[in-house]
Design an enzyme around this catalytic site. Structure first.
Site, mmCIF file in Angstrom:
data_model
loop_
_atom_site.group_PDB
_atom_site.id
_atom_site.type_symbol
_atom_site.label_atom_id
_atom_site.label_comp_id
_atom_site.label_asym_id
_atom_site.label_seq_id
_atom_site.Cartn_x
_atom_site.Cartn_y
_atom_site.Cartn_z
ATOM 1 N N CYS A 287 9.735 -2.201 35.612
ATOM 2 C CA CYS A 287 9.565 -3.380 34.752
ATOM 3 C C CYS A 287 9.848 -4.669 35.528
ATOM 4 O O CYS A 287 9.104 -5.005 36.440
ATOM 5 C CB CYS A 287 10.452 -3.230 33.517
ATOM 6 N N HIS A 371 8.092 2.113 31.357
ATOM 7 C CA HIS A 371 9.433 2.696 31.250
ATOM 8 C C HIS A 371 9.363 4.226 31.213
ATOM 9 O O HIS A 371 9.223 4.814 30.132
ATOM 10 C CB HIS A 371 10.133 2.172 29.996
ATOM 11 N N GLU A 373 11.714 6.332 31.502
ATOM 12 C CA GLU A 373 12.891 6.913 30.846
ATOM 13 C C GLU A 373 12.767 6.929 29.326
ATOM 14 O O GLU A 373 13.543 7.603 28.643
ATOM 15 C CB GLU A 373 14.148 6.131 31.243
#
Length: 398
Positions: A287, A371, A373
């Site tokens: 990011c 992202h 995760e």
């Protein structure tokens, strides 16, 4: 016969309009206030995720923004401590407000520990419900993300002209460094691993690799993914020097997510990232970390009209030729036309073709815009943490 008088509202009576969303162009949207009272100014965006509202509202990458949820049922599974994404459970994420279609119902989920309205109050987040979020989303898609003020006053009395002036005067996220509002104040260690059904979170012992994670607005689940991949993690504040990081003798360096304009944060972060790149250590960015790594390598970034916010964004990985369903939250993007010759694009958005990943040729350095995760696939992108570990393993064995 005389009807008895009562102070109790009739069940079919209209709820008082106790909140306003006022946009910079003068648009005034009325609704019912939830969460904290007061007012807050920010950039109004929309998020298309159907789940994960608590993770979204505690993601530091949303600092400075008012989030419009396109999914109508927000709050129906309550809130709990496990799903909070700020690395410090007591810290505020910087989210300025939330816009909802429907009122919050009583939670119906075995993991719920708290009603979302009470949770919003405790975290100081203002919300407005009863809004036509489809119409607001169309407005954002057509005109871009507007600046606005969200206000909640139980009396229903507002100084609309003052709110309009505040919304119009706010400078916006372009050129704004919000990282100081969300980064950690000191370094700390992390060893908690990912959540497992029936057992919860675990702990890693005797981790074979040491990673220093630079906190620009770091999410807890990124730390858990690194730990689950075999990393002992040391988190350091955003202003930590490259010399301090290298003195800790890490096997790799992670550049975290975060809010605001990467060029603004990059004024102090990019020179340190360049020194880390020159060290030869493996580097992985996500990011904002991806954007600032690109700046450190010589590329440029620019503001997007709508940004990408949701848990259903398809991204193609050119190295595997696979399409991943990803979670995204960013309002700036890397300009691929400015990537230097020794940097190649590895991922691209299948929604609008914008850059979503890069790697340096012949060096253990890579990053992604989305992202991994956040598990929207749910595990489409977890391989990236293993890729980072493999780069550290290769360097370690020579």
């Amino acid at each position: 016969m005389t009807t008895p008088q009562s102070d109790t509202p009739l069940p079919w009576a209209d709820a008082p309009l106790t909140a306003r969303l006022v946009l910079a162009d003068g648009t005034v949207i009325s609704g019912t206030g939830l969460g904290a009272t007061g007012s807050a100014v920010g950039e109004v965006c929309f998020n298309t995720a159907m789940t994960g509202y608590q993770e979204i509202l505690t993601d530091p990458s949303y600092a400075g923004q008012i989030i419009t949820f396109t999914f109508p049922h927000i709050g129906n599974v309550g809130a709990n401590n496990d799903d909070t994404e700020t690395s410090n459970l007591a810290a505020r994420s910087g989210v300025r407000g939330a816009v909802l279609r429907a009122d919050i119902t009583n939670p119906s989920n075995y993991r719920s520990a708290e009603h979302l309205d009470r949770w919003l109050k405790a975290r100081g987040i203002i919300a407005i419900a009863g809004i036509d979020t489809r119409a607001l989303t169309v407005l954002i898609r057509e005109k871009g993300m507007p600046n606005g003020v969200i206000a909640h006053e139980p009396s229903g009395n507002f100084d609309i002209e003052k709110l309009k002036a505040e919304a119009a005067a706010w400078p916006g996220l372009d050129g704004m460094d919000l990282v100081p509002d969300v980064t950690s104040g000191q370094s700390y260690s992390w060893d908690e691993t990912r959540w497992v059904w029936g057992t919860g979170y675990g702990r890693i012992e005797d981790a074979p690799f040491h990673v220093v994670a630079v906190d620009y607005g770091l999410k807890r689940n990124i730390l858990r993914c690194l730990a689950s991949a075999g990393c002992k993690v040391t988190v350091v504040p955003a202003t930590t020097s490259a010399e301090d990081i290298l003195e800790r003798k890490p096997d790799g360096v992670f550049l975290s997510n975060g809010p605001g304009d990467p060029a603004a944060t990059g004024k102090y972060a990019v020179p340190e990232i360049q020194k880390i790149v020159s060290s030869g250590l493996p580097v992985f960015g996500i990011c904002l970390g991806h954007q600032m790594l690109a700046l450190a390598l010589g590329a440029k970034t620019h503001k997007m009209a709508q940004g990408h916010h949701g848990a259903n964004h398809p991204v193609k990985d050119f190295s595997t030729q696979k399409v991943e369903i990803t979670s995204m939250n960013h309002g700036f993007t890397v300009d691929r036309s400015t990537l230097p010759a020794d940097v190649e694009e590895t991922h691209v958005s299948l929604f609008d073709g914008t850059n979503c990943g890069l790697q340096v040729k012949d060096k253990p350095i890579f990053s992604v815009q989305y992202h991994p995760e956040a598990s929207p696939g749910p595990q489409d992108s977890h391989y990236l943490f293993d890729r980072f570990v493999e780069l550290m393993r290769r360097r370690k064995i020579g």
